[in-house]
Design an enzyme around this catalytic site. Structure first.
Site, mmCIF file in Angstrom:
data_model
loop_
_atom_site.group_PDB
_atom_site.id
_atom_site.type_symbol
_atom_site.label_atom_id
_atom_site.label_comp_id
_atom_site.label_asym_id
_atom_site.label_seq_id
_atom_site.Cartn_x
_atom_site.Cartn_y
_atom_site.Cartn_z
ATOM 1 N N GLU A 1 5.310 -9.688 -2.076
ATOM 2 C CA GLU A 1 4.421 -8.544 -1.823
ATOM 3 C C GLU A 1 3.300 -8.517 -2.861
ATOM 4 O OE1 GLU A 1 4.708 -6.500 0.845
ATOM 5 O OE2 GLU A 1 6.380 -7.749 1.478
ATOM 6 N N ARG B 1 1.041 -7.501 15.298
ATOM 7 C CA ARG B 1 0.397 -8.671 14.708
ATOM 8 C C ARG B 1 0.897 -9.898 15.474
ATOM 9 N NH1 ARG B 1 2.402 -7.835 8.593
ATOM 10 N NH2 ARG B 1 4.313 -7.786 9.823
ATOM 11 N N ARG C 1 0.489 -12.977 11.320
ATOM 12 C CA ARG C 1 1.582 -13.016 10.336
ATOM 13 C C ARG C 1 2.215 -14.392 10.464
ATOM 14 N NH1 ARG C 1 5.663 -13.416 7.761
ATOM 15 N NH2 ARG C 1 6.976 -11.836 6.844
#
Length: 156
Positions: free
Chosen positions: A55, A89, A47
């Site tokens: 999004e 992540r 990330r």
């Protein structure tokens, strides 16, 4: 004494296991404008630190993903790892030939500077965001862009 040594040894392994490790790898998948899969000896989901891209189902979401893919898909990159997020992540800064890709996403209007509770920790990203906004780059062409955090909140 044995118990103390054993406890210290276990603590050392835990600390070493949680330490950040910068790495090189090939970008094998661009999930969206701020998340990619990188292949080293294993696949690592990264990330991009300090940015928040639209999004997938949001205006400019697909454009953001495509722009990131145009920069790094299939290429070997360097990741400066910061830490893990709550989804495990890797949070990090991605570099391609010494170019900060995270900054490039914000600078070209394909992501916002990430803010936690309205406060950005990376002031450079805020400056890049403001410049992109002033120059109406990328998502800033839209008269009323919606920040991803607001978009996610409205979807709940």
């Amino acid at each position: 004494m044995y118990f103390l040594r054993k406890s210290l040894l276990i603590l050392l392994f835990v600390v070493i296991g949680q330490a950040q490790a910068d790495f090189n790898g090939k970008v094998v998948k661009v999930i969206d404008g701020d998340t990619v899969d990188i292949l080293t000896n294993k696949k690592i989901r990264v990330r991009l630190l300090d940015i928040d891209a639209p999004e997938r189902h949001q205006a400019y979401g697909n454009a953001s993903r495509k722009y990131l893919a145009s920069l790094i898909a299939g290429k070997t990159v360097y990741v400066k790892e910061n830490k893990k997020d709550i989804y495990q992540r890797t949070l990090g800064v991605i570099y391609l030939k010494q170019v900060n890709i995270n900054a490039k996403m914000v600078e070209n209007g394909f992501a916002w500077a990430y803010r936690f509770k309205g406060v950005a920790s990376n002031k450079n990203m805020v400056k890049l965001e403001l410049k992109a906004k002033q120059n109406k780059k990328g998502l800033w062409k839209d008269k009323h862009p919606i920040a991803p955090r607001d978009f996610r909140y409205r979807k709940k």
